[in-house]
Enzyme design. Structure first.
Site, PDB file in Angstrom:
ATOM      1  N   ASP A  56      89.148 -44.429   4.100  1.00 40.98           N
ATOM      2  CA  ASP A  56      88.174 -45.374   3.753  1.00 40.98           C
ATOM      3  C   ASP A  56      87.021 -45.333   2.937  1.00 40.98           C
ATOM      4  OD1 ASP A  56      87.020 -47.934   4.431  1.00 40.98           O
ATOM      5  OD2 ASP A  56      85.492 -47.207   6.281  1.00 40.98           O
ATOM      6  N   ASP A  97      85.640 -44.793   9.665  1.00 38.22           N
ATOM      7  CA  ASP A  97      83.892 -44.807  10.925  1.00 38.22           C
ATOM      8  C   ASP A  97      84.408 -45.842  10.635  1.00 38.22           C
ATOM      9  OD1 ASP A  97      81.818 -46.385   9.423  1.00 38.22           O
ATOM     10  OD2 ASP A  97      83.519 -45.967   8.247  1.00 38.22           O
ATOM     11  N   ARG A 143      76.658 -52.154  -3.819  1.00 42.04           N
ATOM     12  CA  ARG A 143      77.002 -53.506  -3.104  1.00 42.04           C
ATOM     13  C   ARG A 143      76.276 -54.964  -3.359  1.00 42.04           C
ATOM     14  NH1 ARG A 143      79.849 -51.278   2.068  1.00 42.04           N
ATOM     15  NH2 ARG A 143      78.897 -52.554   2.918  1.00 42.04           N
ATOM     16  N   THR A 144      77.224 -55.675  -4.129  1.00 46.76           N
ATOM     17  CA  THR A 144      76.328 -56.964  -3.917  1.00 46.76           C
ATOM     18  C   THR A 144      76.578 -57.707  -3.321  1.00 46.76           C
ATOM     19  OG1 THR A 144      78.147 -57.644  -5.603  1.00 46.76           O
ATOM     20  CG2 THR A 144      76.436 -56.293  -6.850  1.00 46.76           C
ATOM     21  N   THR A 158      83.126 -46.716   2.330  1.00 42.37           N
ATOM     22  CA  THR A 158      81.983 -46.949   3.433  1.00 42.37           C
ATOM     23  C   THR A 158      81.811 -46.380   4.842  1.00 42.37           C
ATOM     24  OG1 THR A 158      82.485 -48.805   2.477  1.00 42.37           O
ATOM     25  CG2 THR A 158      80.399 -48.616   4.253  1.00 42.37           C
TER      26      THR A 158
END
Length: 1270
Positions: A588, A1006, A817-818, A590
């Protein structure tokens, strides 16, 4: 419905509706005898719960004394009168079941006055039980039938009273049952499981065969002891684990809970309950009269297993929720004393819960009571009905309806009513009104909650699925090798009999033991085959599983005790060797490669972008825009003079206005709640933000840093304070909240701004609406809809513009990250239409979510004014770059699977060194046609050295149409980055790679969205992160940082695999050598199945004389940790499986045949068969010394415990020789003849294999020897 009904409680603690309460007929006759002080209350300093620390250990003196708890003498048990006194007051469980069939559901007969603490037992019932000829048996624990299946029907739940008890008869009992065995099923089930393994069954048959005289060889204990040893270890572990599970079940099922008692009993005057309800102050003709309208309610205490659907729980802070509930009312306990409570504290209806034990997320979740029940007196809850959907495993969704039939009579009615008139109404229930089982009430409040699902129908029970049983590749390889050994045993037995032409010589004796002439007599050929199978049973290593299991436990301890990766937990101890065979790593992004520690770095408002030091200018705009109210004494509302901004906005005033609007939108559009708590050891309270997403906390923290702080939020409104002046500058009323979902990828909020003076405290919490639901004149402020979300969904929602896509792409390339933020102003009439339609949709039980989405889309989600874009940075984890580079050099192909945008994923892949320097990145995005997908595959066939970057939409197209072709090409690439992936797609990719390549897959993540991927992998690794512990709990190995994975694989994985491979080979070698000796002796004894080593010699050889040295190989290592990290290419060799293969296996078989043949053959030649004991003395001594020296020759790095094992075992063998008089010729042991024979045979047995190994090592040294410079 298939479940076992909960058995009837014993008469000592249950009363019936057949018990006639005289007080109900004449309350005045008994009220003076039983004052209110004897009754429990829900709250208050003078209240003491039955499960509070003050009373937990106190005995129930009156009940233990034999007289039972006190009870009103006016209460008569009619059931006992009907049944008689002598011996029939209690007929056991069967009798109560008969009563139930006649009188209805037993739980429907439970009286409110009866509970687990201070229960009242009718006098005649006590006499009946005393006179009963049959002793009362303890009440059986409720149980659930193994074949129970949850209901699939929508349910209507009536709350409390008799109807609630009726609910309990329709649904399963609220019990937790995780144990696997009972006292009666433990041995049958465990033994059946153990003997389902072929080798255990084989040795059982061998042991049983010794009962047959014709098959008896030596002592029965020779074959029973090893089997019993193996079974004792396994059964002991099973028993220990199941006892622990049963203990946890008992604790959870016996936990006491306070339940609200409604119905006739609740009408009695009870003690004052502090803080529950509103405190009203009235003026009566100039004289100030104070009336206390707070409720006095009685509670009973039930154990968790006795709770039923429809019961209303009274929950307090840090209390576990025992079943799935709907929150009806919540009162904060932080408001102060009973004398100074405010209306705000009584009507907020908010409660925070912790869900880490359910979904692994550590952030508190906000839950709210429906406004209908929050303002309703608890005494009227008995008339409520909840219509709930069928039980489901979806922990993030719920659909239900709450119905209230109304109360009182309309004005002008001739009949008086004790309650004011309130018309019947209903309201929709959602996930925000629920708390699932195993969550914990986190806020300091008292919460009333109605149970809707119990036991196996709770979300927690339905969501608990058995994870895939993971079997290591090494274990499968060893199973295949042992099958070869089994075939070898059968073949050898048949060959030896065939060499004698399958002759039957029942009267011809074979070679006998001179000291026991009648020991052996030949039999039929098939008897000989069976006897040979028994003799050669040592070829099949029964101790192999025990040795490997103990080795795995040792590896797990080594991992958990490693200080360099502190905090690592081994949750699956059966597959540590798999860490050394990983070829594909799926990660992953993030929280795994990044820290999930968000910080807002950039804001773009259309014409100007702010980042870094430019944020000071934003703070100045905020100060100017929100600090002016200190002098004007008015609240700030959104600017309306420039509703539409064009890209040509240039003046500083217009830019300042726009910045203020963006900051205000970010400060309001969220689900963040400020909480105040005092940490242990500190006196000052600290304020923290709680939200389900770290992105939202980062944004709200940023608005505070530039001057606009969120100081209060509840279900009704929010307050924002200027950091510069310390004054409240914005006050809004929350009308609707649309939470973020992974499907919608956006969240919205409808607020009404409250104007007026800052000094005038507005009532945010009072519902200022008229009866038709429209806002009253008191709240005439502007109504605004704010929304923020991912650019992929917001692009079609906001008004057309020429800069959004470009700026989102720029931020994504920076690794940010938008989030796109927009707003829309609503007129009162427009909002009223929306609210009416939205409420109607929320009451539907079918397609509710879809209809609600349609209403929101029609009224709100179109033509939003685009305010700006925010860029949030998620920092890389510690040492991610060197870790990924090391893993790539170790031959591991790395895939990154994330839900982020293509640009963000590309940036993180480059910055984290997932992609090698200068490597070409081929991007496949937004493919919707099969022909284009085919063309992309053709390109990849000619570019197998590139990194593939693909989005979820294109990935789904490939998996649907070209599944095998795509996976076949993708697994050849050095790196793959898949973005916009759903959790299901992540798990599908892991399964596809494993099935296609047959290689070992490791998945690391996570968050809860990574659990399915982790469980689908051969090795699942979870990181304890900010998204919670769910991934960590579901994984095979739990680590605290991504960089710990490198040591887990390259060092511990390498050692575990190499050690287990060497250990397995030595255990098989140990059994083969002694079997070859037996074969040589059988050939010399004219192919008669006569035992060479009997009794203790066989048992001792496999345990005392060889076990410790062989097992000490789990401490061996071929290279040190520094070299393993310096040369990760060493790890690549492990994936080829050379340490344990058919080649190495047959090499060891040849070595065993040579050494066994030399040991027994030379013993027979140098000593002779006529001196049987002398021959056994020499051959067995050489056999033990051979095994000890072979272990010493195979050790690469010596350890203290290895030395002690070798020396200790040698001493133990020498010390035991005097006790082996039954097998050895002790006088011969002290002679020189014995000594030189042992030395000669040992040298011939050991030197040739050692020379061959040394020459081969010189000519073709292994890689680890090369890096050591040897």
């Amino acid at each position: 419905m298939s479940y076992a009904r909960a058995p009837s409680p014993s008469p000592s603690d249950v009363s019936s509706d057949l018990d006639l309460d005289l007080e109900e007929l004449d309350p005045t006759s008994t009220s003076s005898k039983y004052p209110p002080s004897n009754r429990r209350s829900i709250l208050g300093s003078d209240h003491r719960s039955s499960f509070s620390p003050h009373r937990r250990g106190s005995p129930r003196r009156s009940e233990d004394a034999g007289g039972g708890p006190l009870r009103s003498p006016n209460r008569i048990a009619l059931r006992n009168l009907a049944m008689g006194l002598g011996g029939r007051g209690r007929r056991g469980v069967r009798g109560e079941e008969d009563q139930e069939a006649l009188l209805g559901d037993r739980e429907g007969r439970r009286s409110i006055a009866d509970d687990d603490d201070g229960r009242e037992v009718p006098l005649l019932r006590r006499i009946s039980s005393r006179l009963s000829l049959r002793s009362a048996s303890p009440t059986p624990t409720p149980s659930i039938h193994p074949s129970f299946t949850p209901s699939t029907k929508t349910r209507t739940v009536a709350l409390s009273g008799a109807s609630a008890s009726g609910n309990g008869g329709e649904y399963p009992p609220n019990i937790i049952s995780n144990h696997r065995f009972t006292a009666f099923t433990f041995l049958p089930l465990t033994l059946y499981h153990e003997f389902s393994f072929f080798f255990n069954l084989y040795f059982l048959l061998v042991a049983v065969s010794q009962i047959v005289p014709a098959l008896r060889i030596g002592f029965l204990s020779t074959y029973i002891v090893p089997l019993v040893f193996v079974l004792a270890i396994t059964l002991g572990k099973e028993a220990h684990d199941d006892i622990a599970r049963r203990r946890r079940d008992r604790e959870a099922n016996g936990e006491p809970y306070e339940v609200l008692a409604l119905g006739p009993e609740a009408a009695r005057p009870l003690g004052r309950i502090r803080g529950f309800g509103k405190k009203k102050v009235g003026i009566a003709e100039g004289n100030q009269a104070q009336t206390d309208g707070r409720e006095n309610l009685r509670t009973t205490v039930k154990k968790s297993r006795d709770l039923k659907v429809g019961d209303i729980l009274v929950l307090k802070k840090d209390q576990r929720v025992p079943a799935d509930v709907v929150i009806l009312k919540s009162i904060s306990n932080e408001i102060g004393t009973a004398d100074d409570e405010t209306e705000e504290g009584d009507t907020s209806g908010e409660a925070f819960i912790r869900t880490d034990q359910l979904d692994g997320e550590t952030d508190w979740k906000l839950r709210m009571a429906p406004s209908l029940t929050q303002g309703l007196p608890a005494a009227r809850f008995e008339s409520l009905k909840i219509i709930a959907s069928a039980p489901s495993r979806e922990v993030n969704s719920f659909i239900g309806t709450l119905e209230y039939p109304g109360s009182g009579l309309p004005e002008g009615s001739d009949t008086a009513s004790p309650y004011p008139y309130q018309k019947s109404t209903s309201t929709g229930l959602s996930i925000d009104n629920t708390a699932w089982a195993n969550t914990v009430l986190a806020s300091n409040s008292t919460t009333l909650a109605a149970i809707i699902y119990t036991g196996p129908e709770t979300r927690a029970a339905l969501s608990t699925s058995k994870s895939r049983s993971k079997t290591g590749l090494l274990e499968n390889e060893i199973n295949n090798l042992t099958k070869i050994l089994c075939i070898l045993t059968f073949t050898l037995s048949i060959v030896l009999v065939a060499l004698e032409n399958f002759g039957n010589h029942p009267d011809k004796p074979g070679v006998k033991n001179p000291q026991d002439p009648g020991d052996v007599v030949s039999g039929a050929w098939y008897i000989k085959i069976l006897r040979f199978l028994i003799l050669f049973s040592t070829i099949i290593p029964i101790s192999l599983r025990v040795n490997l299991d103990m080795g795995k436990s040792a590896y797990a301890r080594f991992i958990e005790k490693d200080k360099d990766i502190e905090g690592t937990v081994v949750r699956t101890s059966t597959i540590p060797e798999e860490l050394g065979r990983v070829e594909y790593l799926l990660s992953d992004k993030t929280g795994t490669l990044t820290q999930n520690d968000m910080e807002l770095k950039k804001v773009h408002v259309g014409t100007v972008s702010y980042a870094g030091e430019a944020m000071d200018e934003v703070a100045e705009f905020v100060k100017q825009g929100f600090s002016q109210t200190a002098t004007e004494a008015t609240l700030v509302t959104p600017s309306t003079s420039n509703i539409t901004h064009t890209s040509n906005t240039r003046t500083r005033r217009e830019i300042g206005t726009r910045v203020r609007d963006v900051v205000l939108a970010l400060a309001l559009c969220h689900n963040v709640t400020p909480t105040t708590a005092t940490e242990e050891g500190k006196t000052e309270a600290t304020t923290t933000y709680q939200a389900s997403s770290p992105d939202e906390i980062a944004i709200v923290s940023w608005t505070e840093s530039i001057g606009l702080r969120l100081i209060h939020r509840d279900r009704k409104g929010m307050k924002l304070m200027s950091v510069d002046t310390g004054e409240v500058v914005v006050r809004v009323k929350i009308l609707e909240v649309f939470p973020f979902t992974s499907e919608g990828k956006r969240m919205g909020i409808v607020v009404q701004f409250l104007g007026g003076d800052t000094g005038k405290e507005q009532d945010l919490l009072h519902d200022n609406t008229d009866e038709d639901g429209s806002p009253s004149n008191e709240d005439s402020g502007d109504i605004w809809f704010y929304q923020k979300g991912a650019d992929t969904v917001m692009t079609s929602i906001v008004a057309s513009n020429d800069w959004l896509d470009e700026e989102c792409g720029n931020m994504a390339r920076e690794g940010l990250r938008t989030l796109v933020i927009g707003r829309k102003r609503l007129s009162g009439q427009r909002y009223q239409e929306f609210a009416s339609r939205y409420k109607s949709a929320s009451l539907l039980l079918q397609n509710r979510d879809k209809e609600m989405e349609n209403v929101v889309r029609e009224y709100l989600e179109h033509d939003l004014e685009l305010l700006g874009v925010t860029g949030v940075e998620d920092k890389l984890q510690k040492d991610v770059k060197p870790s990924l580079e090391l893993l790539r050099n170790a031959g591991i192909k790395i895939w990154m699977l994330t839900g982020d945008k293509v640009e963000t994923a590309r940036c993180v892949a480059v910055s984290s060194k997932l992609v090698a320097r200068g490597q070409y990145i081929h991007t496949i995005a937004k493919l919707k046609r099969k022909d284009l997908a085919y063309d992309a595959l053709e390109f990849l066939r000619n570019k197998t050295d590139c990194c593939l970057l693909i989005d979820g939409e294109s990935l789904a197209l490939f998996l649907d149409n070209y599944r095998d072709e795509f996976i076949g090409l993708a697994v050849q690439l050095p790196a793959v980055v898949a973005c916009r992936c759903t959790p299901t797609q992540k798990a599908d990719i892991a399964r596809l790679i494993r099935e296609h390549t047959k290689k070992r897959i490791c998945c690391i993540g996570d968050g809860g969205n990574d659990v399915s991927m982790i469980q689908a992998a051969d090795v699942g690794v979870g990181i304890v992160g900010k998204e919670g512990r769910q991934a960590s709990l579901a994984a095979d190995f739990s680590v605290e940082q991504f960089c710990h994975l490198t040591k887990l694989l390259v060092w511990h994985g390498r050692n575990s695999y190499k050690r287990s491979a060497k250990l397995a080979q030595f255990v098989m070698h140990r059994g083969l050598v002694i079997s070859v000796c037996q074969t040589m002796f059988s050939i010399a004894s004219k192919f008669e199945p006569i035992a060479l080593y009997q009794g203790w010699l066989l048992v001792g050889y496999a345990t005392l004389y060889t076990m410790l040295p062989v097992f000490s190989l789990v401490l061996d290592r071929d290279v040190d940790e520094h070299l393993a990290n310096l040369y990760p290419e060493l790890y690549k060799e492990l994936t080829e499986g050379r340490s344990l293969s058919y080649r190495t296996f047959f090499v060891w078989v040849l070595v065993s045949i040579y050494q066994g043949g030399v040991i027994q053959g030379l013993s027979q030649i140098l000593v002779g068969l006529d001196h049987f004991k002398r021959m056994v003395t020499v051959s067995f001594t050489v056999l033990v010394l051979n095994e000890l020296i072979m272990v010493a020759l195979e050790i690469t790095t010596w350890h203290l415990w290895m030395i002690l094992a070798e020396i200790g075992t040698a001493i133990a063998f020498v010390a035991s020789i005097p006790f082996l008089g039954d097998y050895f010729e002790l006088d011969y042991v002290l002679s020189r003849a014995f000594l030189w024979r042992v030395i000669v045979i040992s040298a011939i047995s050991l030197i040739p294999p050692w020379v061959v190994k040394a020459v081969r090592r010189r000519l073709k040294p292994p890689s680890y020897a090369k890096v050591q410079g040897i």
